[in-house]
Design an enzyme around this catalytic site. Sequence first.
Site, PDB file in Angstrom:
ATOM      1  N   HIS A  93      68.000   3.538  33.193  1.00  0.00           N
ATOM      2  CA  HIS A  93      68.115   4.939  32.774  1.00  0.00           C
ATOM      3  C   HIS A  93      69.561   5.400  32.969  1.00  0.00           C
ATOM      4  CE1 HIS A  93      67.666   9.262  32.552  1.00  0.00           C
ATOM      5  NE2 HIS A  93      66.550   9.027  31.890  1.00  0.00           N
ATOM      6  N   GLU A 161      68.185   6.510  24.359  1.00  0.00           N
ATOM      7  CA  GLU A 161      68.419   7.859  24.871  1.00  0.00           C
ATOM      8  C   GLU A 161      69.919   8.159  24.821  1.00  0.00           C
ATOM      9  OE1 GLU A 161      65.046   9.172  27.673  1.00  0.00           O
ATOM     10  OE2 GLU A 161      66.395   7.995  28.895  1.00  0.00           O
ATOM     11  N   GLY A 167      68.714  16.391  28.473  1.00  0.00           N
ATOM     12  CA  GLY A 167      68.774  17.661  29.202  1.00  0.00           C
ATOM     13  C   GLY A 167      69.699  18.695  28.594  1.00  0.00           C
TER      14      GLY A 167
END
Length: 246
Positions: A93, A161, A167
Amino acid sequence: MKKTILAANWKMYLNENESIDFINRINQEESSFSNANVILFPSHTCINQVQKNLKSNNIKIGMQDCDIHTSGAYTGSVSINSITTVDYCIVGHSERRLIYNDTNSIIQNKLQTVFNHDVNAILCIGETNEEKDNNQTHSVIDKQLNILPKDLKNNLTIAYEPVWSIGSGNLPSNEYIEEVLSYIKNKLKSLYSDEIAEKVILLYGGSVDENSVNRLLEVKLINGFLIGSASANFEAFKAIAEKIKL
Ligand code: 13P
C-alpha cells in the site's frame, strides 16, 4: 459473471468497539451487500473480534500488511502466521511505501511470505502526483510489477491506486484508469501468458464513494474497488454496495 469486489481498507480508522459495531450493522443489513464480494481489512488488533462477530460466511477478512518474517525478534511487527484464518493480505500500500519506507524489494519479500502461506495477495501499485506530472506512470508501474515471481502459481489481485487520488477526492477520468489498467494487463501478459494475465483480478482505489462508483464501474477492466475512508463508515460503505448491480 463474477460479482464486483468491495475491499474495505479500514486503515487505522476504527478501534475495536467501532469495528464490532460495524460488524453488527453488517449482520443486521447483510442483504444490502449481496451484490458484491466484500473483503474487510480491519486493524490487526481487531481482526479476531471482527471474525468472531461476523455472521456471514460470504464476507472475507484480510490483513492490511504483514512482516516479511513469520516469527522471531521483530518488536512491534505482525506475522501472517499470528492470524491464522485470514483470506487476504494487502502488500505494498502506498502508505506503507511512503510513510514506512517499504521498498519494492521489501514488498517482494512480503508478497512471497503471503504466497508461502496460501493467503490471497492484494498488491497495491500506483504513481505519485509528481511521477504523473513527469510522465513516469508506466515506468513506476513497471518497477512495481517487476517484483512479481517468475512463475505465478498463487491468486493475485492488483489494486491500482494512484497516490494522488487517495484521500484527496481527485478522481482520474475513466480513460486514464482504463489506459493504466490496460498497461498493467499487457505487462502481466508479457511477464506470464494471456491466460494467467486474465486470472489476475484488478481493483481501482482512490477516493471511491457512492457518487463515483457507478461511473468507475464503466471501466471494463475494473473487477472491484479498494476503498479507504468511505469503507470505514457503515452508511457510506452500504451506499456504495447498494449501487452495485448484478
Ligand atoms: P480513500 O478511499 O480514502 O481515498 O483511500 C484509498 C485507499 O488507500 C485504499 O487502500
